[in-house]
Motif scaffolding. Structure first.
Motif, PDB file in Angstrom:
ATOM      1  N   LEU A 162       0.359   4.501  -2.362  1.00 42.16           N
ATOM      2  CA  LEU A 162       0.203   5.866  -1.851  1.00 42.16           C
ATOM      3  C   LEU A 162       1.256   6.785  -2.474  1.00 42.16           C
ATOM      4  O   LEU A 162       0.961   7.916  -2.867  1.00 42.16           O
ATOM      5  CB  LEU A 162       0.320   5.870  -0.326  1.00 42.16           C
ATOM      6  CG  LEU A 162       0.224   7.235   0.348  1.00 42.16           C
ATOM      7  CD1 LEU A 162      -1.098   7.912   0.019  1.00 42.16           C
ATOM      8  CD2 LEU A 162       0.385   7.106   1.859  1.00 42.16           C
ATOM      9  N   LEU A 171      -7.172  15.122   6.384  1.00 44.50           N
ATOM     10  CA  LEU A 171      -7.157  14.002   5.441  1.00 44.50           C
ATOM     11  C   LEU A 171      -6.092  14.160   4.367  1.00 44.50           C
ATOM     12  O   LEU A 171      -5.693  15.270   4.021  1.00 44.50           O
ATOM     13  CB  LEU A 171      -8.541  13.873   4.802  1.00 44.50           C
ATOM     14  CG  LEU A 171      -9.707  13.807   5.806  1.00 44.50           C
ATOM     15  CD1 LEU A 171     -11.034  13.715   5.073  1.00 44.50           C
ATOM     16  CD2 LEU A 171      -9.530  12.637   6.774  1.00 44.50           C
ATOM     17  N   TRP A 220       0.805  -1.219   0.000  1.00 43.96           N
ATOM     18  CA  TRP A 220       0.000   0.000   0.000  1.00 43.96           C
ATOM     19  C   TRP A 220       0.838   1.270   0.000  1.00 43.96           C
ATOM     20  O   TRP A 220       0.438   2.296  -0.521  1.00 43.96           O
ATOM     21  CB  TRP A 220      -0.955  -0.002   1.192  1.00 43.96           C
ATOM     22  CG  TRP A 220      -0.295  -0.083   2.544  1.00 43.96           C
ATOM     23  CD1 TRP A 220       0.030  -1.218   3.207  1.00 43.96           C
ATOM     24  CD2 TRP A 220       0.131   1.002   3.368  1.00 43.96           C
ATOM     25  NE1 TRP A 220       0.636  -0.913   4.397  1.00 43.96           N
ATOM     26  CE2 TRP A 220       0.703   0.443   4.532  1.00 43.96           C
ATOM     27  CE3 TRP A 220       0.070   2.390   3.246  1.00 43.96           C
ATOM     28  CZ2 TRP A 220       1.230   1.221   5.546  1.00 43.96           C
ATOM     29  CZ3 TRP A 220       0.596   3.162   4.268  1.00 43.96           C
ATOM     30  CH2 TRP A 220       1.168   2.577   5.393  1.00 43.96           C
ATOM     31  N   LYS A 253       0.187   7.688  -5.896  1.00 45.06           N
ATOM     32  CA  LYS A 253      -0.873   8.696  -5.875  1.00 45.06           C
ATOM     33  C   LYS A 253      -0.308  10.068  -5.518  1.00 45.06           C
ATOM     34  O   LYS A 253      -0.685  11.074  -6.107  1.00 45.06           O
ATOM     35  CB  LYS A 253      -1.964   8.305  -4.881  1.00 45.06           C
ATOM     36  CG  LYS A 253      -2.837   7.177  -5.398  1.00 45.06           C
ATOM     37  CD  LYS A 253      -3.812   6.738  -4.328  1.00 45.06           C
ATOM     38  CE  LYS A 253      -4.603   5.517  -4.809  1.00 45.06           C
ATOM     39  NZ  LYS A 253      -5.223   4.814  -3.689  1.00 45.06           N
ATOM     40  N   ASN A 254       0.609  10.091  -4.541  1.00 46.57           N
ATOM     41  CA  ASN A 254       1.205  11.357  -4.142  1.00 46.57           C
ATOM     42  C   ASN A 254       1.968  12.014  -5.278  1.00 46.57           C
ATOM     43  O   ASN A 254       1.994  13.222  -5.402  1.00 46.57           O
ATOM     44  CB  ASN A 254       2.164  11.147  -2.970  1.00 46.57           C
ATOM     45  CG  ASN A 254       1.425  11.151  -1.644  1.00 46.57           C
ATOM     46  OD1 ASN A 254       0.378  11.771  -1.529  1.00 46.57           O
ATOM     47  ND2 ASN A 254       1.959  10.458  -0.659  1.00 46.57           N
ATOM     48  N   ARG A 309      -0.358  14.064  -7.245  1.00 47.93           N
ATOM     49  CA  ARG A 309      -1.226  15.026  -6.581  1.00 47.93           C
ATOM     50  C   ARG A 309      -0.959  16.429  -7.080  1.00 47.93           C
ATOM     51  O   ARG A 309      -1.847  17.243  -7.195  1.00 47.93           O
ATOM     52  CB  ARG A 309      -1.044  14.962  -5.075  1.00 47.93           C
ATOM     53  CG  ARG A 309       0.326  15.463  -4.629  1.00 47.93           C
ATOM     54  CD  ARG A 309       0.616  15.097  -3.223  1.00 47.93           C
ATOM     55  NE  ARG A 309      -0.381  15.646  -2.327  1.00 47.93           N
ATOM     56  CZ  ARG A 309      -0.455  15.352  -1.038  1.00 47.93           C
ATOM     57  NH1 ARG A 309       0.394  14.485  -0.534  1.00 47.93           N
ATOM     58  NH2 ARG A 309      -1.337  15.892  -0.269  1.00 47.93           N
ATOM     59  N   VAL A 354      -5.077  12.742  -1.659  1.00 50.73           N
ATOM     60  CA  VAL A 354      -5.094  11.794  -2.778  1.00 50.73           C
ATOM     61  C   VAL A 354      -5.826  10.501  -2.445  1.00 50.73           C
ATOM     62  O   VAL A 354      -6.031   9.658  -3.320  1.00 50.73           O
ATOM     63  CB  VAL A 354      -3.670  11.449  -3.258  1.00 50.73           C
ATOM     64  CG1 VAL A 354      -3.015  12.665  -3.884  1.00 50.73           C
ATOM     65  CG2 VAL A 354      -2.817  10.911  -2.128  1.00 50.73           C
ATOM     66  N   LEU A 355      -6.221  10.342  -1.180  1.00 49.22           N
ATOM     67  CA  LEU A 355      -6.917   9.107  -0.811  1.00 49.22           C
ATOM     68  C   LEU A 355      -8.415   9.369  -0.671  1.00 49.22           C
ATOM     69  O   LEU A 355      -8.838  10.480  -0.351  1.00 49.22           O
ATOM     70  CB  LEU A 355      -6.358   8.574   0.507  1.00 49.22           C
ATOM     71  CG  LEU A 355      -4.873   8.211   0.522  1.00 49.22           C
ATOM     72  CD1 LEU A 355      -4.476   7.668   1.886  1.00 49.22           C
ATOM     73  CD2 LEU A 355      -4.539   7.203  -0.570  1.00 49.22           C
ATOM     74  N   PHE A 396      -7.784  20.034   7.700  1.00 48.30           N
ATOM     75  CA  PHE A 396      -6.775  19.336   6.885  1.00 48.30           C
ATOM     76  C   PHE A 396      -6.318  18.042   7.548  1.00 48.30           C
ATOM     77  O   PHE A 396      -5.140  17.760   7.654  1.00 48.30           O
ATOM     78  CB  PHE A 396      -5.569  20.242   6.597  1.00 48.30           C
ATOM     79  CG  PHE A 396      -5.931  21.494   5.876  1.00 48.30           C
ATOM     80  CD1 PHE A 396      -6.251  21.456   4.524  1.00 48.30           C
ATOM     81  CD2 PHE A 396      -5.998  22.712   6.533  1.00 48.30           C
ATOM     82  CE1 PHE A 396      -6.599  22.617   3.853  1.00 48.30           C
ATOM     83  CE2 PHE A 396      -6.346  23.870   5.870  1.00 48.30           C
ATOM     84  CZ  PHE A 396      -6.655  23.825   4.514  1.00 48.30           C
ATOM     85  N   LEU A 415      -4.028   0.333   8.355  1.00 46.43           N
ATOM     86  CA  LEU A 415      -2.907  -0.153   7.548  1.00 46.43           C
ATOM     87  C   LEU A 415      -1.624  -0.015   8.344  1.00 46.43           C
ATOM     88  O   LEU A 415      -0.785  -0.918   8.372  1.00 46.43           O
ATOM     89  CB  LEU A 415      -2.795   0.661   6.250  1.00 46.43           C
ATOM     90  CG  LEU A 415      -3.776   0.301   5.140  1.00 46.43           C
ATOM     91  CD1 LEU A 415      -3.737   1.358   4.045  1.00 46.43           C
ATOM     92  CD2 LEU A 415      -3.428  -1.059   4.548  1.00 46.43           C
ATOM     93  N   TYR A 449       2.628  20.363   6.754  1.00 47.44           N
ATOM     94  CA  TYR A 449       1.526  20.114   7.686  1.00 47.44           C
ATOM     95  C   TYR A 449       1.102  18.652   7.632  1.00 47.44           C
ATOM     96  O   TYR A 449       0.990  17.973   8.650  1.00 47.44           O
ATOM     97  CB  TYR A 449       0.346  21.026   7.341  1.00 47.44           C
ATOM     98  CG  TYR A 449      -0.860  20.807   8.229  1.00 47.44           C
ATOM     99  CD1 TYR A 449      -1.027  21.534   9.402  1.00 47.44           C
ATOM    100  CD2 TYR A 449      -1.826  19.846   7.906  1.00 47.44           C
ATOM    101  CE1 TYR A 449      -2.119  21.325  10.223  1.00 47.44           C
ATOM    102  CE2 TYR A 449      -2.922  19.625   8.725  1.00 47.44           C
ATOM    103  CZ  TYR A 449      -3.066  20.370   9.881  1.00 47.44           C
ATOM    104  OH  TYR A 449      -4.145  20.158  10.694  1.00 47.44           O
ATOM    105  N   GLU A 450       0.905  18.190   6.402  1.00 48.25           N
ATOM    106  CA  GLU A 450       0.414  16.823   6.234  1.00 48.25           C
ATOM    107  C   GLU A 450       1.394  15.787   6.791  1.00 48.25           C
ATOM    108  O   GLU A 450       0.997  14.819   7.451  1.00 48.25           O
ATOM    109  CB  GLU A 450       0.173  16.571   4.744  1.00 48.25           C
ATOM    110  CG  GLU A 450      -0.311  15.180   4.450  1.00 48.25           C
ATOM    111  CD  GLU A 450      -0.468  14.961   2.961  1.00 48.25           C
ATOM    112  OE1 GLU A 450      -1.030  15.864   2.309  1.00 48.25           O
ATOM    113  OE2 GLU A 450      -0.021  13.922   2.470  1.00 48.25           O
TER     114      GLU A 450
END
Ligand SMILES: Nc1ncnc2c1ncn2[C@@H]1O[C@H](COP(=O)(O)OP(=O)(O)OP(=O)(O)O)[C@@H](O)[C@H]1O
Ligand SMILES: [Mg+2]
Lengths: 405, 236
Positions: A6, B98, A2, A9-10, A13, B101-102, B96, B113, A294-295
């Protein structure tokens, strides 16, 4: 896994950012493959010119000849020496020559010239003699005829069918004089050769100079022109100390130096290129880390191990770098091939420098796969090293500070 | 194991200790029992975020100890602390939360996970959680396609996916309109009553405060008041 999904996908983005990174890598690969192929192409081309020039890749002389180039320093060149030279594995051909300075005269004037006795077929195989004939036809062994270089013919005001006289000193001081008909004209790029050279057959030269079996040099062609030193060493082993073996690099030090200077300046260009690419890639990485600060902090906060987050960042960068490199290599193939078919042609002062050496200033790119592989790898390594930046940032991330807005 | 899930022992957090020290948190003693639904209130700068960060193991106190379900988290190494958070604490941030992209489901599932839960287990849990947050029809939407309130509900689902000891939420409704805010509170309230999930959230919003069953007020980093609201709506 996974994480891989991810990462993928990133990557997409922020399509612009990934595209910028990939494009930086892509163009870097193309440009560095191109400069590198061009560098090799120039090198190959110059060396090829050296061969068709006159000197050949390697020459065999009697020891001491190069320092004092007179007939008395010549060597006995017979079947046995010939087969010993040809027995060396990289040697593909050998052309014995009898070279000496002499006077050429017509009814109206007299000039100094360089007389070269050759076996026309063997000389053609080694230095492409026949392709240099511009007027008349090539001499054949024992025909008592000569070929003049164009400049010499002009200075002598002699043409095809005219008679010239050769006067000089033969082997062990004998006087020599002979009468020959001009059968053909040859052209050399180098003015020095074009104004002085005169060919006659080896048999005729030996007779003229009373030098039976003698040759002053044996010019050798190779199967591995890229490495004449190797063959020179093999020949040294085979022939022993009685002979001196010289590669073109030793005989034409100025040409060698010129090639080195050229390939060094290409290296500088490549260095600058690598630097520009590094800044480009680093800029996008910096932008990405600011954007995702931040993420990334949040992911650590909710319990994502830093090792996993590092792996995620590394996968993203590696995929981007590999993608850019792969596309760059693919795209550089037609570009390099194009410049191989339609080589760059220099003009002006640079061209005249090359012409002084007797070379055309035309530079086809080398299509050797080495360049694609090595440049692809260099850019990839740069990209991968820079990819360590996000990984490093993740290692030092603190969720509280990075989530502060 | 006792019923106390959060137990802070006289904790303090000082910023700029060498220059002009700011006591963001000063000598805070706090016990929170399983199943509580507590609001942390106080003026801006009173230390709500700082306290939640300390309890959540995102920050370390300069003095005192913090026990989560009996474990002193102030002694854990940074790596261990990350793991502790993963398995014990659910987080809902102001916004923010989340990964863009998911999908909603993938976001909520993310924590499972990380925990290495099986696909089957994740599937059942997601179904259950999305039912509870009333977003079954939005499971495959990206965060960008969800309203702010819906995003916060997904964040709650993610916080609960790991089956944590409690959920910490720093101003979860601050960016929401009043309808979405009350909707989010409904869901949190329901989860608290039906699943006995412990919530500790900070807020400025009086309507949110009104929903809490215990209100702790911070002033200048100290607990000023701590009131148990008499719960008239409780079913038992
Ligand atoms: N990194 C920091 N460095 C210095 N001082 C800080 C830092 N973070 C917070 N503070 C100070 O600590 C005190 C408490 O801040 P905190 O963010 O916990 O307040 P808060 O109650 O969450 O406020 P708000 O309601 O505005 O979110 C404030 O005085 C703030 O200025
Ligand atoms: Mg705050």
């Amino acid at each position: 896994m996974w994480l891989l999904g991810l990462a993928w996908k990133n990557m997409w983005r922020n399509k612009t950012r990934t595209a910028i990174t990939m494009a930086a890598i892509f163009f870097a690969v193309i440009l560095s493959v191109l400069t590198s192929s061009l560098k090799d192409g120039i090198f190959d081309n110059l060396i090829k010119n050296v061969v068709s020039f006159y000197t050949g890749y390697v020459q065999v002389h009697k020891a001491g000849y190069w320092d004092e180039q007179v007939l008395d320093n010549g060597m006995k060149y017979d079947k046995s020496l010939d087969s010993r030279i040809l027995a060396v594995s990289q040697v593909t051909g050998v052309s014995p020559r009898l070279e000496t300075f002499g006077l050429i005269a017509t009814d109206i004037n007299t000039k100094g010239c360089m007389v070269v006795g050759i076996d026309p077929d063997r000389e053609d195989k080694v230095t492409g003699l026949k392709s240099k004939v511009t007027k008349g036809t090539c001499i054949v062994p024992g025909d008592k005829k000569v070929m003049l270089s164009e400049g010499l013919a002009l200075r002598m005001k002699a043409g095809i069918g005219d008679t010239v006289y050769l006067i000089g000193q033969g082997y062990h001081g004998a006087t020599s004089a002979g009468k020959f008909e001009v059968k053909g004209l040859v052209r050399f790029g180098s003015p020095e050769l074009n104004n002085q050279l005169l060919y006659l057959s080896l048999e005729d030269a030996r007779e003229l100079y009373s030098a039976e079996d003698l040759a002053t040099s044996a010019v050798i062609s190779l199967s591995n022109p890229g490495n004449p030193g190797l063959t020179a060493d093999a020949l040294k082993q085979q022939l022993g100390n009685e002979y001196e073996i010289m590669s073109w690099e030793a005989m034409l030090p100025d040409v060698k130096q010129h090639i080195e200077t050229d390939s060094n300046s290409m290296k500088y260009i490549q260095g600058i290129l690598y630097m520009l690419v590094s800044f480009g890639i680093f800029g996008t990485l910096l932008m990405m880390m600011v954007e995702r600060k931040y993420e990334l902090g949040m992911l650590v906060a909710i319990g994502m191990k830093k090792s996993r987050l590092c792996a995620l960042m590394a996968i993203e960068s590696v995929l981007t770098v590999l993608g850019g490199c792969a596309l760059g290599i693919l795209a550089s193939i037609p570009v390099v091939y194009y410049f191989n078919q339609k080589p760059l042609r220099l003009g002006g002062e640079i061209a005249s420098i090359y012409e002084r050496f007797g070379f055309e200033a035309v530079f086809p790119t080398s299509i050797s796969p080495d360049n694609f592989i090595s440049q692809g790898i260099i850019v990839m390594v740069i990209g991968l090293i820079l990819s360590m930046y996000p990984v490093y940032k993740v290692l030092t991330i603190d969720p509280v500070t990075s989530m502060k807005r | 194991m006792s019923d106390i899930v959060i137990d802070t022992h006289n904790i303090s957090r000082v910023y700029n200790p060498t220059t002009i020290p700011i006591y963001a948190i000063r000598n805070v003693h706090l016990h929170i029992k399983r199943g509580e639904f507590t609001a942390l209130v106080g003026p801006s700068g009173s230390g709500k975020t700082t306290l939640l960060n300390l309890i959540g193991g995102l920050d370390k106190p300069d003095e005192g100890q913090i026990f989560i379900n009996g474990t002193d988290i102030t002694t854990l190494s940074p790596g261990k602390l990350i793991d502790f958070r993963l398995h014990n604490i659910g987080f809902v941030f102001q916004s923010f939360n989340l990964i863009p992209v998911l999908t909603a489901r993938e976001n909520a599932e993310f924590i499972m996970l990380l925990q290495g839960k099986s696909k089957a287990e994740r599937g059942t849990r997601m179904k259950q959680l999305f039912n509870q947050i009333d977003l079954e029809d939005k499971m495959d939407s990206r965060p960008g396609e969800l309203s702010g309130g819906q995003q916060q509900r997904v964040a709650v689902a993610r916080a609960l996916a790991s089956k944590p000891q409690f959920v910490l939420a720093d101003e979860p409704t601050a960016n929401l309109d009043s309808k979405s805010a009350s909707n989010l509170l409904d869901i949190m309230d329901k989860l608290n009553r039906e699943e006995n999930i412990t919530f500790l959230f900070s807020t400025h919003d009086q309507r949110v405060i009104d929903r809490a069953r215990r209100v702790i007020t911070l002033v200048d980093g100290q607990v000023a008041t701590d009131t148990n609201v008499i719960d008239t709506s409780a079913p038992h």
